[in-house]
Scaffold this active site. Structure first.
Site, mmCIF file in Angstrom:
data_model
loop_
_atom_site.group_PDB
_atom_site.id
_atom_site.type_symbol
_atom_site.label_atom_id
_atom_site.label_comp_id
_atom_site.label_asym_id
_atom_site.label_seq_id
_atom_site.Cartn_x
_atom_site.Cartn_y
_atom_site.Cartn_z
ATOM 1 N N SER A 10 0.835 -1.212 0.000
ATOM 2 C CA SER A 10 0.000 0.000 0.000
ATOM 3 C C SER A 10 0.866 1.256 0.000
ATOM 4 C CB SER A 10 -0.963 0.005 1.189
ATOM 5 O OG SER A 10 -0.280 0.214 2.408
ATOM 6 N N ASN A 11 2.039 1.193 0.644
ATOM 7 C CA ASN A 11 2.943 2.350 0.596
ATOM 8 C C ASN A 11 3.481 2.534 -0.818
ATOM 9 O OD1 ASN A 11 3.603 3.812 3.249
ATOM 10 N ND2 ASN A 11 3.477 1.678 3.875
ATOM 11 N N ARG A 30 12.486 -7.786 5.258
ATOM 12 C CA ARG A 30 13.768 -8.491 5.340
ATOM 13 C C ARG A 30 14.781 -7.583 6.001
ATOM 14 N NH1 ARG A 30 14.858 -13.627 4.497
ATOM 15 N NH2 ARG A 30 16.884 -13.012 3.703
ATOM 16 N N ILE A 31 15.632 -8.197 6.827
ATOM 17 C CA ILE A 31 16.753 -7.447 7.387
ATOM 18 C C ILE A 31 17.905 -7.565 6.397
ATOM 19 C CG2 ILE A 31 18.429 -7.328 9.255
ATOM 20 C CD1 ILE A 31 16.245 -8.446 11.114
ATOM 21 N N LEU A 32 18.430 -6.442 5.967
ATOM 22 C CA LEU A 32 19.466 -6.419 4.931
ATOM 23 C C LEU A 32 20.851 -6.418 5.577
ATOM 24 C CD1 LEU A 32 17.632 -3.783 2.762
ATOM 25 C CD2 LEU A 32 18.046 -6.173 2.108
ATOM 26 N N ASN A 40 13.508 3.795 4.343
ATOM 27 C CA ASN A 40 12.552 2.832 4.884
ATOM 28 C C ASN A 40 11.464 3.573 5.644
ATOM 29 O OD1 ASN A 40 11.565 0.176 5.665
ATOM 30 N ND2 ASN A 40 12.391 0.601 7.712
ATOM 31 N N HIS A 43 8.943 2.921 8.940
ATOM 32 C CA HIS A 43 8.756 2.041 10.094
ATOM 33 C C HIS A 43 7.530 2.526 10.864
ATOM 34 C CE1 HIS A 43 9.849 -0.654 13.380
ATOM 35 N NE2 HIS A 43 9.642 0.345 14.208
ATOM 36 N N GLN A 52 -1.386 7.590 7.690
ATOM 37 C CA GLN A 52 -0.356 8.629 7.766
ATOM 38 C C GLN A 52 0.903 8.225 6.973
ATOM 39 O OE1 GLN A 52 -0.727 11.687 9.108
ATOM 40 N NE2 GLN A 52 -2.844 11.013 9.274
ATOM 41 N N GLU A 53 1.232 6.937 6.985
ATOM 42 C CA GLU A 53 2.386 6.475 6.205
ATOM 43 C C GLU A 53 2.234 6.886 4.751
ATOM 44 O OE1 GLU A 53 3.543 2.355 6.668
ATOM 45 O OE2 GLU A 53 2.750 2.321 8.693
HETATM 46 C C1 GRF Z 1 2.600 -2.070 7.426
HETATM 47 O O1 GRF Z 1 2.587 -2.607 8.739
HETATM 48 C C2 GRF Z 1 3.296 -0.758 7.463
HETATM 49 O O2 GRF Z 1 3.065 -0.105 8.706
HETATM 50 C C3 GRF Z 1 4.741 -1.146 7.328
HETATM 51 O O3 GRF Z 1 4.772 -2.306 6.507
HETATM 52 C C4 GRF Z 1 3.481 -2.962 6.579
HETATM 53 C C5 GRF Z 1 2.897 -3.231 5.226
HETATM 54 O O4 GRF Z 1 2.923 -2.051 4.487
HETATM 55 N N1 GRF Z 1 5.476 -0.067 6.742
HETATM 56 P P1 GRF Z 1 2.458 -2.059 2.913
HETATM 57 O O5 GRF Z 1 0.944 -1.993 2.919
HETATM 58 O O6 GRF Z 1 2.933 -3.383 2.311
HETATM 59 O O7 GRF Z 1 3.095 -0.853 2.309
#
Ligand code: GRF
Length: 197
Positions: A12-13, A97-99, A113, A115, A179-180
């Site tokens: 979604s981001n 993933r932790i890079l 990133n 968070h 908000q993200e």
């Molecule tokens: C969500 O928990 C968001 O808060 C974090 O990653 C998760 C999935 O985000 N950044 P998205 O919908 O795949 O962008």
């Protein structure tokens, strides 16, 4: 300048960033465009959305690699395919993933990133549940430059939301996610301006 967006799930981001790039005409105004959407999970829903948008997509399936270093090496090779000048902005968007430090170093200064907490509070996982359990009155999200230390690095943007009585991790997550989607595109545009686009 290519934007390479890495996802692991819904994306979604990533969708919010693609829409902002269109609406704010980043290509014409900033010379920036979404060059590819890459996931570590073949079934990530965001891949189908990106493909339907006509965006190049790629999968580097982490389960196909013996260790983190091998996965990261293949991921870097995949990113570089879409980044001929080596100046892409690497955007981690729900990338779970932790890079490795070597990978992060390769993109130092041009990897970001988001968070879902007000860093430096609550790095790591289950941030919403932890904030509620701690009795916090506020929660939020942070966009930051990625460094070798997990969920650390210079903060580019933050948003704060109230934690309301009766909130669950799910209701808080939804409020933060909204908000993200606002702060990530804003942080990227500011980065692009500052980086001399
Ligand atoms: C969500 O928990 C968001 O808060 C974090 O990653 C998760 C999935 O985000 N950044 P998205 O919908 O795949 O962008």
């Amino acid at each position: 300048r290519p934007l390479l967006i890495l996802i692991s799930g819904t994306g979604s981001n990533m969708q919010a960033i693609v829409r902002a790039a269109q609406a704010q005409r980043w290509r014409e105004r900033l010379g920036a465009y979404v060059a590819a959407v890459i996931s570590n999970r073949p079934e990530a829903k965001g891949l189908a959305w990106a493909a339907a948008e006509g965006l190049p997509t790629a999968v580097v399936d982490h389960t196909a690699f013996a260790d983190r270093a091998a996965f990261d090496a293949e991921l870097a090779r995949t990113l570089d395919r879409f980044d001929p000048l080596g100046n892409a902005l690497v955007v981690l968007a729900g990338f779970m993933r932790i890079l490795t430090p070597d990978f992060v170093q390769r993109y130092a200064g041009r990897i970001v990133n988001i968070h879902p907490s007000l860093l430096p509070a609550f790095p790591g996982l289950h941030t919403h549940r932890r904030a509620i359990e701690a009795g916090c009155r506020f929660a939020g999200a942070t966009v930051h430059l990625v460094t070798a230390e997990l969920d650390h690095g210079p903060i580019l943007e933050q948003a704060v939301v109230p934690i309301l009585p009766g909130d669950t991790a799910e209701t808080l997550a939804a409020r933060v996610l909204t908000q993200e989607h606002l702060i990530y595109p804003r942080a990227i545009e500011r980065w692009l301006r500052g980086a001399g686009a």
